[in-house]
Design an enzyme around this catalytic site. Sequence first.
Site, short mmCIF file in Angstrom:
data_model
loop_
_atom_site.label_atom_id
_atom_site.label_comp_id
_atom_site.label_asym_id
_atom_site.label_seq_id
_atom_site.Cartn_x
_atom_site.Cartn_y
_atom_site.Cartn_z
N GLY A 82 5.36 24.22 -0.40
CA GLY A 82 6.61 24.03 -1.32
C GLY A 82 7.84 24.87 -0.69
O GLY A 82 7.51 25.50 -0.03
N GLU A 83 8.77 24.61 -1.27
CA GLU A 83 10.19 25.30 -0.75
C GLU A 83 11.33 25.03 -2.03
O GLU A 83 11.33 24.25 -2.70
CB GLU A 83 10.63 25.09 0.72
CG GLU A 83 11.08 23.49 0.73
CD GLU A 83 11.70 23.27 2.14
OE1 GLU A 83 12.45 23.99 2.55
OE2 GLU A 83 11.17 22.35 2.59
N PHE A 86 14.50 29.90 -3.74
CA PHE A 86 14.01 31.30 -3.81
C PHE A 86 13.43 31.44 -2.11
O PHE A 86 13.65 32.35 -1.50
CB PHE A 86 12.90 31.61 -4.57
CG PHE A 86 12.10 32.92 -4.47
CD1 PHE A 86 12.54 33.73 -5.36
CD2 PHE A 86 11.39 33.27 -3.40
CE1 PHE A 86 11.98 35.07 -5.23
CE2 PHE A 86 10.68 34.51 -3.55
CZ PHE A 86 11.18 35.57 -4.53
N VAL A 89 6.88 28.38 -0.08
CA VAL A 89 5.56 28.77 -0.89
C VAL A 89 4.40 28.35 0.04
O VAL A 89 4.43 27.09 0.72
CB VAL A 89 5.38 28.02 -2.30
CG1 VAL A 89 4.35 28.64 -3.03
CG2 VAL A 89 6.75 28.32 -3.08
N LYS A 109 4.73 33.15 -2.70
CA LYS A 109 6.28 32.60 -2.24
C LYS A 109 6.79 33.86 -1.75
O LYS A 109 6.92 34.96 -2.10
CB LYS A 109 6.91 32.42 -3.71
CG LYS A 109 7.95 31.93 -3.87
CD LYS A 109 8.59 31.16 -4.95
CE LYS A 109 8.43 32.35 -6.49
NZ LYS A 109 8.88 31.61 -7.45
N ASP A 209 14.00 23.18 -19.02
CA ASP A 209 13.73 22.38 -17.61
C ASP A 209 12.44 21.49 -17.49
O ASP A 209 11.83 21.59 -16.80
CB ASP A 209 13.99 23.07 -16.35
CG ASP A 209 14.09 22.35 -15.04
OD1 ASP A 209 14.68 21.35 -15.36
OD2 ASP A 209 13.68 22.72 -14.11
#
Length: 218
Positions: A82-83, A86, A89, A109, A209
């Site tokens: 993931g990305e 931040f 990951v 992360k 969220d």
Amino acid sequence: MKCFYYFKDKSRSREQRSAPELKEQSNSDYSGSDRVIKSSCSANSPRGIPELYEEKAHNLRVFTFSELRQATHDFSRLLKIGEGGFGNVYKGSIKTAESTGDPVVVAIKKLNNDGLQGHKQWVAEVQFLSVVEHPNLVKLIGYCAVDGERGIQRLLVYEYVPNRSLGDHLFNRTYPTIPWETRLQIILGAAQGLAYLHEGLEVQVIYRDFKCSNVLLG
């Protein structure tokens, strides 16, 4: 990940902090989207996140950069899962704290120094996630903070949740259809996680969220 909440103390001053991750049947993506969360101290406790963190900090494991680099095969693209704002990951494998038994699979992360978040947001996330403790929330295992020849390195180590997001299972046809009974279990798990954030902490958190892409399945 770019995620914030606002913390109010008795004087109503506000500081930016980062949000927790909803897990399993109530679990947020490690690389999730922007969010805003409001929180306030309860009437019975004037303590804020920094004070609560002091009680919990000993539960976090402090990693060296070389440990996490080895755990991710030097942050291999093949292990990237993931990305976000931040940073990236990665899936990794670490030794247990006692260095006995099988390695533990984790999500790591890594702060992107050119990204949208910086050291203060990283510290906020460490402090807040160390306070959060619920079976339906992603657990922060530890962190790494190094200033050296390779520059500033800031990393977070989470428990690994293997089955991707609810959104993937609902909208990606490569996954089988989720039975309605299972969907109800997911809803219940998510509700329990949200109830904990809203009512189960000294510092009240309102998560704003909530969506299927921020729910990971364990």
